[in-house]
Structures are given as C-alpha cells and as structure tokens.
Design a protein around this motif. Structure first.
Motif, PDB file in Angstrom:
ATOM      1  N   VAL A  40       0.426  -0.847   0.006  1.00 15.95           N
ATOM      2  CA  VAL A  40      -0.119   0.110  -0.053  1.00 15.95           C
ATOM      3  C   VAL A  40       1.108   1.241  -0.207  1.00 15.95           C
ATOM      4  O   VAL A  40       1.707   0.936   0.271  1.00 15.95           O
ATOM      5  CB  VAL A  40      -1.218  -0.112   0.999  1.00 15.95           C
ATOM      6  CG1 VAL A  40      -1.755  -1.026   1.096  1.00 15.95           C
ATOM      7  CG2 VAL A  40      -0.049  -0.328   2.357  1.00 15.95           C
ATOM      8  N   SER A  41       0.483   2.765  -0.522  1.00 19.69           N
ATOM      9  CA  SER A  41       1.030   3.938  -0.613  1.00 19.69           C
ATOM     10  C   SER A  41       0.004   4.384   0.983  1.00 19.69           C
ATOM     11  O   SER A  41      -0.807   3.668   1.113  1.00 19.69           O
ATOM     12  CB  SER A  41       0.860   4.476  -2.062  1.00 19.69           C
ATOM     13  OG  SER A  41       1.417   4.031  -2.828  1.00 19.69           O
ATOM     14  N   ALA A  42       0.546   5.408   0.959  1.00 17.86           N
ATOM     15  CA  ALA A  42      -0.080   6.202   1.964  1.00 17.86           C
ATOM     16  C   ALA A  42      -1.572   7.282   1.359  1.00 17.86           C
ATOM     17  O   ALA A  42      -1.752   6.994   0.458  1.00 17.86           O
ATOM     18  CB  ALA A  42       0.624   7.323   2.399  1.00 17.86           C
ATOM     19  N   MET A  43      -2.673   7.651   1.764  1.00 13.17           N
ATOM     20  CA  MET A  43      -3.659   7.801   1.154  1.00 13.17           C
ATOM     21  C   MET A  43      -3.126   9.198   0.477  1.00 13.17           C
ATOM     22  O   MET A  43      -1.945  10.176   1.077  1.00 13.17           O
ATOM     23  CB  MET A  43      -4.249   8.454   2.262  1.00 13.17           C
ATOM     24  CG  MET A  43      -5.015   7.549   3.371  1.00 13.17           C
ATOM     25  SD  MET A  43      -6.083   8.326   4.821  1.00 13.17           S
ATOM     26  CE  MET A  43      -7.119   6.968   4.960  1.00 13.17           C
ATOM     27  N   GLU A  46      -0.924  12.717   1.353  1.00 13.78           N
ATOM     28  CA  GLU A  46      -0.060  12.306   2.776  1.00 13.78           C
ATOM     29  C   GLU A  46       1.326  12.868   2.566  1.00 13.78           C
ATOM     30  O   GLU A  46       2.223  13.134   3.209  1.00 13.78           O
ATOM     31  CB  GLU A  46      -0.538  11.454   3.106  1.00 13.78           C
ATOM     32  CG  GLU A  46      -1.804  11.034   3.988  1.00 13.78           C
ATOM     33  CD  GLU A  46      -2.422  12.023   5.354  1.00 13.78           C
ATOM     34  OE1 GLU A  46      -1.056  11.806   5.780  1.00 13.78           O
ATOM     35  OE2 GLU A  46      -2.778  12.725   5.126  1.00 13.78           O
ATOM     36  N   THR A  47       1.882  11.935   1.812  1.00 10.59           N
ATOM     37  CA  THR A  47       3.285  12.093   1.705  1.00 10.59           C
ATOM     38  C   THR A  47       3.327  13.292   1.235  1.00 10.59           C
ATOM     39  O   THR A  47       4.592  13.831   1.798  1.00 10.59           O
ATOM     40  CB  THR A  47       3.781  11.099   0.325  1.00 10.59           C
ATOM     41  OG1 THR A  47       3.001   9.934   1.301  1.00 10.59           O
ATOM     42  CG2 THR A  47       5.444  10.722   0.604  1.00 10.59           C
ATOM     43  N   ASN A  48       2.838  13.850   0.295  1.00 12.36           N
ATOM     44  CA  ASN A  48       3.144  15.673  -0.096  1.00 12.36           C
ATOM     45  C   ASN A  48       3.051  16.527   1.469  1.00 12.36           C
ATOM     46  O   ASN A  48       3.644  17.617   1.498  1.00 12.36           O
ATOM     47  CB  ASN A  48       2.165  16.097  -0.864  1.00 12.36           C
ATOM     48  CG  ASN A  48       2.423  15.887  -2.497  1.00 12.36           C
ATOM     49  OD1 ASN A  48       3.183  14.966  -2.512  1.00 12.36           O
ATOM     50  ND2 ASN A  48       1.093  15.778  -2.826  1.00 12.36           N
ATOM     51  N   GLY A 152       7.296   5.750  -4.618  1.00 11.33           N
ATOM     52  CA  GLY A 152       8.613   4.100  -5.122  1.00 11.33           C
ATOM     53  C   GLY A 152       7.354   2.875  -4.279  1.00 11.33           C
ATOM     54  O   GLY A 152       7.896   2.175  -3.789  1.00 11.33           O
ATOM     55  N   SER A 153       6.462   3.459  -4.069  1.00  8.61           N
ATOM     56  CA  SER A 153       6.169   1.890  -3.327  1.00  8.61           C
ATOM     57  C   SER A 153       5.013   0.658  -5.033  1.00  8.61           C
ATOM     58  O   SER A 153       5.697  -0.447  -4.737  1.00  8.61           O
ATOM     59  CB  SER A 153       4.237   2.303  -2.834  1.00  8.61           C
ATOM     60  OG  SER A 153       3.769   2.838  -3.381  1.00  8.61           O
ATOM     61  N   ASP A 154       5.663   1.785  -6.010  1.00  8.12           N
ATOM     62  CA  ASP A 154       5.739   0.645  -7.685  1.00  8.12           C
ATOM     63  C   ASP A 154       6.918   0.104  -7.105  1.00  8.12           C
ATOM     64  O   ASP A 154       6.609  -1.585  -7.516  1.00  8.12           O
ATOM     65  CB  ASP A 154       5.601   1.732  -8.688  1.00  8.12           C
ATOM     66  CG  ASP A 154       5.137   2.725  -9.175  1.00  8.12           C
ATOM     67  OD1 ASP A 154       3.691   2.365  -8.620  1.00  8.12           O
ATOM     68  OD2 ASP A 154       5.189   3.829  -8.964  1.00  8.12           O
TER      69      ASP A 154
HETATM   70  N1  ASP Z   1       3.719   8.026  -0.913  1.00  3.06           N
HETATM   71  C1  ASP Z   1       4.746   7.633  -1.753  1.00  3.06           C
HETATM   72  C2  ASP Z   1       4.989   9.237  -2.401  1.00  3.06           C
HETATM   73  O1  ASP Z   1       3.680   9.400  -2.470  1.00  3.06           O
HETATM   74  C3  ASP Z   1       5.337   6.408  -2.272  1.00  3.06           C
HETATM   75  C4  ASP Z   1       4.092   6.066  -2.913  1.00  3.06           C
HETATM   76  O2  ASP Z   1       3.160   6.430  -3.295  1.00  3.06           O
HETATM   77  O3  ASP Z   1       4.738   5.358  -4.389  1.00  3.06           O
HETATM   78  O4  ASP Z   1       5.650   8.774  -2.911  1.00  3.06           O
END
Ligand code: ASP
Ligand code: ADP
Ligand code: MG
Length: 406
Positions: A40-43, A46-48, A152-154
């Motif tokens: 999973v990625s973040a919602m 969220e990461t931004n 990076g979650s890919d």
């Molecule tokens: N949450 C991280 C990003 O926004 C990783 C991803 O979504 O792949 O970069």
C-alpha cells in the motif's frame, strides 16, 4: 492457486471507503484460492503533507529523520487495510519495511532495495494469511528506516513480487492502464493493452509517473509480470511484456514530458581537452545529475558555448559548484533557465523507421515551438523547450504520430 502481489496507490486508498473497495479486491483473490501480498501507498496527499512538514521544520534537515517522517503515511494505510480485511473475516496482518525486513542501501530519500526476506510471509501464506506491506520504505544498513524516492511503492511491489516469485504483480491506480500520453493532459490518449519493458522504462524515466522508473527496471531484470490497472473499475489494464509479445508495433508508443528541468549555459568556455571533465566531475561529486549536454564548435577553435540540463531542484547547487570552479573551468559567463521542460517520444518501432525525428521537429515547428536541446537514444527522442509550451507540444506530437486514432 497463484501467488499475487497487489499494489494500491494513493488515490486507491485515499479514504476508508476506497480502502474498503481495495479490501474487496483482495478478498476476491483470496476467495479464488490465491496467496496474496499487498503493498500500500499512503493516502493520497499524505506524503506531500509530510514532505512539506519536514521542509517547514528544517530547511537543511537530516535525511534519516526525513525518512522517519515521510515513511509514516504507509503505516496508516497498511494497518487500516488489515483491519478492514479482518472485519470481513479474512486473516491479514500489516508489516512495516523493517519488520520483514526489506533491506536497502543507505541512500536516505532514494534508497535501493537490496534484498527481501520472504520466509515469514511465505510461512503465513501456508496459513492463508494476507500480508499487507507498507510500500515506499525499507531498512538501511545503519538500522534506520529508508524511503525509496517518490512513487517508490511501485518498486516495493515489483521487488516483493520478484522475491516471492509471484505469478503476477498488479498495480492498481487511478487510470485504466498505461496510455499513449498522460490522459490528464491529452484527452484523446489511448490505453495500451501491452507495452514493452523497454518502452515503459523510457516513458517512466522521461516523466510518465504511472510507474516509478526503478520498478520497471526491476520488473525487466527479474521478468516480473506487471499489470497496471484501475482500482475504480474492472476494465483490463496494461501488461508489461517482452518485445516479441507485441504483434502490432507502432513507431511511437507514447509521448511524455518531464517538467522539472533546468538549463545552464556556460558562455565562451575554453575549447581545450579536459574542460568537460572539469565541469562535470565536480557536479557529479556534488550529486548533481546532468542529463542533456550540447557543445558547439567554436569558430576560432578557442572558445565555445556549452549547454546542459539538470533537475530543477539541483539548479542552485549546480550553479554554486560551477561558480566555485570558475578559475579551473575558464568560462566568461553563466546563464541559467529554470522554465524548461523535456518532451519525449518513445517507441521500439523507431529502430526500424526513418524520418521519425524529422516528423517530430516539423510538428513542433508548425506550433512555433523552439527546440533548445535535442537528445536521442535508439528508442526515444527528447527535446528541451520552454515550459509554457509543454502541453501544446505533447498534444501536437500525439496527433503527429497518429496516436489520437488508436
Ligand atoms: N507515498 C509515496 C509517494 O507519494 C510512495 C508512493 O505513493 O508510491 O511518493
Ligand atoms: P498512484 O498513486 O496510484 O501510484 P500516480 O499518480 O503515481 O498513481 O500515477 C498515476 C498517474 O500517472 C495518472 O493519474 C496519470 O495522470 C499519470 N500518467 C502520466 N503519464 C501517464 C501515462 N502515459 N499513462 C497513464 N498514466 C499516466
Ligand atoms: Mg505512483
């Protein structure tokens, strides 16, 4: 029975409702008898937000603490998805990168995965438990949390699929697959049923953010069967394949652009051996990645102009390095431009077709778009242009190569 890795991007886990829908997809695969690991990625957003906080806290922050902060978004979604699945009667647990562990190198903020210990996940597959793994993160040699670079979650997903020798790695996102151009820019972009690893690698590295570049590289190297598809509907997605699996080859498969470029021109650089090394050596020592380079021939054999591009985020650093080396490099003036974009066309068909560059340049000229720098490889042509024209250029090239009619 198959082994699957399913990856859900930010928009696909943007709120509880979406997380429930993602859980429904996981449940369907489990009920079909498959062993499933989920990344999973973040919602969405969220990461931004977390990246913004690190910048507000300290402009020159410790990269290890940056990783501790920005990796946290994925922890939330991993736990929530596990809870929702458990509520639906499906055995599931969440895992953070360090718990597995996913070992990476020590480059905080842009770490590379080195190995994944899958023993415990596999043991739990035998008990029909779903592993929900936080994407984007790993464990560095310093025993600290690392992150794999934006998107990076890919890469987490493809790396886990390779380590588990999974039958498939499904990347669920907010578009139906890989398109001939970003569908949010080109309304007439068409979904590709298949794309070669090589083309996808070029598209990703030239700006199409639908897959992180490293994930494609890893899929290609390990022969991971990656499918990009929508988490919002059931239409079939895009499969990454070897070239011999493509029956009908287009000359150009996609058009893309990389917005965050900057250009530096050194005016009247001494035209003598060792100058390029004097410029690009120190830049590389300061971790500035140089992309396109052009050097003119000098009329008198004494001085010439040299232009190159760097990532926009590296521009100030690059200028500072060059200015510091002014004596050694011997140039008259430095001019920079942060308002440029790199537009590229990609297609394995270019290898066997002549006149592709000519067609690209004509299409841009017809829109009065000036080309500042050109670079080519066997299966791509990139041009640097003023960033005001980026979307116009992408649309013009999309039409010129008949991608509107696919
Ligand atoms: N949450 C991280 C990003 O926004 C990783 C991803 O979504 O792949 O970069
Ligand atoms: P996720 O959060 O699921 O990882 P991303 O935002 O990282 O999703 O990637 C999906 C986005 O990539 C799409 O919404 C689309 O705007 C963009 N994109 C850029 N180029 C392409 C392309 N050629 N095909 C599909 N999507 C593209
Ligand atoms: Mg992404």
């Amino acid at each position: 029975m198959a082994r699957l890795v399913m990856k859900f991007g930010g928009t696909s886990v943007a709120d509880l409702d979406r997380i429930r829908r993602a859980a429904g997809r996981v449940a369907a695969e489990v009920e079909a008898g498959h062993h499933v690991a989920v990344i999973v990625s973040a919602m969405a957003g969220e990461t931004n937000k977390l990246v913004g906080l690190t910048g507000d806290a300290s402009a020159l922050h410790d990269a290890r603490e940056y990783d501790a902060v920005v990796a946290s978004g994925e922890q939330v979604t991993a736990g929530l998805l596990a809870m929702v699945l458990q509520n639906d009667g499906i055995s599931a647990r969440s895992w953070l990168g360090w718990q597995i562990p996913i070992h990476t190198d020590g480059v905080h903020g842009a770490a590379r995965i080195e190995s994944i210990d899958t023993a415990e996940i596999e043991r739990r597959f035998d008990e029909n438990q779903v592993a929900i793994v936080a994407g984007f993160q790993g464990l560095g040699p310093d025993n600290r949390i690392t992150t794999l670079g934006r998107g990076g979650s890919d890469t987490s997903a493809v790396a886990l699929a390779a380590a588990l020798k999974a039958d498939r790695c499904d990347i669920y996102t907010d578009v139906d697959g890989v398109y001939t151009a970003d569908p949010s820019v080109v309304a007439g972009a068409a979904k590709l049923d298949k794309i070669t690893y090589e083309e996808m690698l070029e598209l990703a590295s030239l700006g199409a953010k639908v897959l992180q570049t490293r994930s494609v590289e890893m899929a290609m190297n390990h022969g991971v069967r990656v499918q990009v598809r929508s988490s919002m509907n059931d239409t079939s997605g895009t499969l990454l394949v070897d070239e011999d699996e493509i029956v009908e080859q287009h000359v150009v498969s996609g058009v893309t652009y990389a917005p965050n470029e900057a250009k530096i021109t050194l005016m009247q650089v001494a035209d003598k051996p060792g100058v390029a090394a004097a410029i690009f050596g120190p830049l590389s020592d300061h971790n500035v990645n140089v992309d396109m380079i052009v050097q003119n021939i000098s009329e008198d054999g004494k001085r010439t102009d040299l232009t190159f591009t760097v990532g926009r985020g590296d521009l100030d650093r690059a200028i500072a390095v060059i200015k510091e080396m002014k004596g050694a490099i011997d140039y008259k003036d430095l001019v920079s431009d942060a308002d440029v974009v790199k537009v590229s066309i990609v297609g394995v068909g270019m290898r066997s077709h002549a006149g592709v560059a000519q067609k690209m340049f004509t299409a841009l000229a017809e829109k009065n778009i000036n080309i500042q720098v050109i670079s080519t490889s066997e299966i791509k042509i990139s041009v640097l242009i003023a960033d005001d024209y980026s979307e116009l250029a992408v649309r013009a090239l999309h039409s010129a190569f008949n991608l509107d009619d696919l």
